[in-house]
Scaffold this motif. Sequence first.
Motif, short mmCIF file in Angstrom:
data_model
loop_
_atom_site.label_atom_id
_atom_site.label_comp_id
_atom_site.label_asym_id
_atom_site.label_seq_id
_atom_site.Cartn_x
_atom_site.Cartn_y
_atom_site.Cartn_z
N MET A 60 0.85 -1.20 0.00
CA MET A 60 0.00 0.00 0.00
C MET A 60 0.88 1.25 0.00
O MET A 60 1.77 1.39 0.83
N SER A 61 0.66 2.13 -0.96
CA SER A 61 1.41 3.38 -1.03
C SER A 61 1.01 4.30 0.11
O SER A 61 -0.08 4.20 0.66
N ALA A 62 1.91 5.22 0.47
CA ALA A 62 1.62 6.17 1.54
C ALA A 62 1.56 7.60 1.02
O ALA A 62 1.78 8.54 1.76
N ALA A 63 1.28 7.76 -0.28
CA ALA A 63 1.30 9.08 -0.90
C ALA A 63 0.32 10.04 -0.25
O ALA A 63 0.54 11.26 -0.25
N LEU A 64 -0.78 9.52 0.30
CA LEU A 64 -1.80 10.37 0.93
C LEU A 64 -1.98 9.99 2.40
O LEU A 64 -3.07 10.16 2.95
N GLN A 65 -0.93 9.51 3.01
CA GLN A 65 -1.04 9.00 4.37
C GLN A 65 -1.67 10.01 5.32
O GLN A 65 -1.20 11.14 5.45
N ASP A 66 -2.78 9.59 5.94
CA ASP A 66 -3.51 10.35 6.95
C ASP A 66 -4.18 11.62 6.44
O ASP A 66 -4.70 12.42 7.23
N LYS A 67 -4.20 11.80 5.13
CA LYS A 67 -5.03 12.87 4.57
C LYS A 67 -6.50 12.47 4.70
O LYS A 67 -6.84 11.29 4.73
N VAL A 68 -7.36 13.47 4.75
CA VAL A 68 -8.81 13.22 4.78
C VAL A 68 -9.38 13.65 3.44
O VAL A 68 -9.27 14.82 3.06
N ALA A 69 -9.98 12.71 2.72
CA ALA A 69 -10.50 12.95 1.38
C ALA A 69 -12.00 12.73 1.35
O ALA A 69 -12.50 11.74 1.90
N VAL A 70 -12.70 13.64 0.71
CA VAL A 70 -14.15 13.55 0.55
C VAL A 70 -14.45 13.44 -0.93
O VAL A 70 -13.98 14.26 -1.73
N VAL A 71 -15.24 12.44 -1.31
CA VAL A 71 -15.59 12.23 -2.71
C VAL A 71 -17.10 12.10 -2.82
O VAL A 71 -17.68 11.15 -2.28
N GLY A 76 -20.52 11.20 -4.80
CA GLY A 76 -20.75 10.16 -5.80
C GLY A 76 -19.69 9.09 -5.74
O GLY A 76 -19.21 8.61 -6.77
N GLY A 77 -19.33 8.67 -4.51
CA GLY A 77 -18.20 7.77 -4.34
C GLY A 77 -18.53 6.29 -4.33
O GLY A 77 -17.64 5.48 -4.09
N SER A 78 -19.77 5.93 -4.61
CA SER A 78 -20.16 4.52 -4.50
C SER A 78 -20.14 3.77 -5.82
O SER A 78 -20.29 2.55 -5.83
N HIS A 79 -19.94 4.47 -6.92
CA HIS A 79 -19.97 3.84 -8.24
C HIS A 79 -18.92 4.46 -9.15
O HIS A 79 -18.49 5.60 -8.95
N GLY A 80 -18.53 3.73 -10.16
CA GLY A 80 -17.77 4.27 -11.28
C GLY A 80 -16.49 4.98 -10.90
O GLY A 80 -15.67 4.46 -10.12
N ILE A 81 -16.29 6.16 -11.47
CA ILE A 81 -15.07 6.94 -11.22
C ILE A 81 -14.95 7.27 -9.74
O ILE A 81 -13.84 7.21 -9.18
N GLY A 82 -16.05 7.60 -9.09
CA GLY A 82 -16.00 7.91 -7.66
C GLY A 82 -15.51 6.75 -6.84
O GLY A 82 -14.67 6.90 -5.95
N ARG A 83 -16.02 5.57 -7.13
CA ARG A 83 -15.60 4.38 -6.37
C ARG A 83 -14.13 4.07 -6.63
O ARG A 83 -13.37 3.76 -5.69
N ALA A 84 -13.70 4.15 -7.88
CA ALA A 84 -12.29 3.90 -8.18
C ALA A 84 -11.40 4.91 -7.47
O ALA A 84 -10.29 4.58 -7.02
N THR A 85 -11.89 6.14 -7.33
CA THR A 85 -11.11 7.19 -6.68
C THR A 85 -10.99 6.95 -5.18
O THR A 85 -9.89 7.04 -4.61
N VAL A 86 -12.11 6.64 -4.51
CA VAL A 86 -12.01 6.42 -3.06
C VAL A 86 -11.16 5.19 -2.74
O VAL A 86 -10.40 5.19 -1.77
N GLU A 87 -11.25 4.18 -3.57
CA GLU A 87 -10.43 2.99 -3.34
C GLU A 87 -8.95 3.30 -3.56
O GLU A 87 -8.09 2.84 -2.80
N ARG A 88 -8.66 4.12 -4.56
CA ARG A 88 -7.27 4.53 -4.80
C ARG A 88 -6.76 5.38 -3.63
O ARG A 88 -5.64 5.17 -3.12
N PHE A 89 -7.54 6.35 -3.20
CA PHE A 89 -7.15 7.19 -2.07
C PHE A 89 -6.88 6.34 -0.82
O PHE A 89 -5.90 6.57 -0.10
#
Length: 255
Positions: free
Chosen positions: A1-12, A14-27
């Motif tokens: 697991m990368s630590a590029a965003l370690q302990d950052k708080v991210a809000v997305v 439309g995060g349950s599908h599609g681009i949003g889901r891929a984004t939250v999983e990446r974050f």
Amino acid sequence: MSAALQDKVAVVTGGSHGIGRATVERFAREGAVVAVGYGHDEAAAGDTVERIRKDGGRAFAVHTELGTPGDAARFWAAFDEAGRDLVPDGKIDILVHNAAKGSFARLADLGEDEFDKVMAVNVKAPLFITKLALPRLRDGGRIINLASLAATVASPDLLAYGISKAALNTFTLDLAADLGRRRITVNSVAPGIVMTRNSQYLRDNPELAEQQVARVALGRLGEADDVAGIIAFLASDEGGWVTGQVIDASGGTAL
């Protein structure tokens, strides 16, 4: 697991599908605490959160129906309630506006109610969610808006949608100039066709899909992870010198 965003708080949103889901999983894979915004599909949001937690990440779901009066205030109230354990101070580092309402109508068939709903979800909600987020957003933070190629390439069948995304690009430019003094970057990412649940019409029509592929320089249609990777770059320290930009994420569509 990368630590590029370690302990950052991210809000997305439309995060349950599609681009949003891929984004939250990446974050989450990169170490962020992620708030998965959703409007209607509670099961999908819950599944997204569960998958992230099983992989060792940190996530929670935030339910708000956007495009309704008072949605921005309700969104942040829901965020505070759902995130009281993971984000007790309510502060955030990354805000991604991904939730959107589509519209497939030319002007002759476009109703006022449909136009108003598209603008309420795609423009008004991001604007006022951001306004209320400004005291929460740490200096050096990130705001990333999901625009569309429909804002810059003629798409008569997507008239209202394209107008709303063009407005979002203007919002991006103005907000980048406004927040630069706080070292907050603001950018838009503009996908072309991405194979999500909204692309079933292409799966059902191989001939139409081939026609769309022929317009893409890289020879295929986009996947959600293609766009999530660009969003992740903009959210990272490496993306800190990019602001006020609309980044084409279409694989070179209609060059």
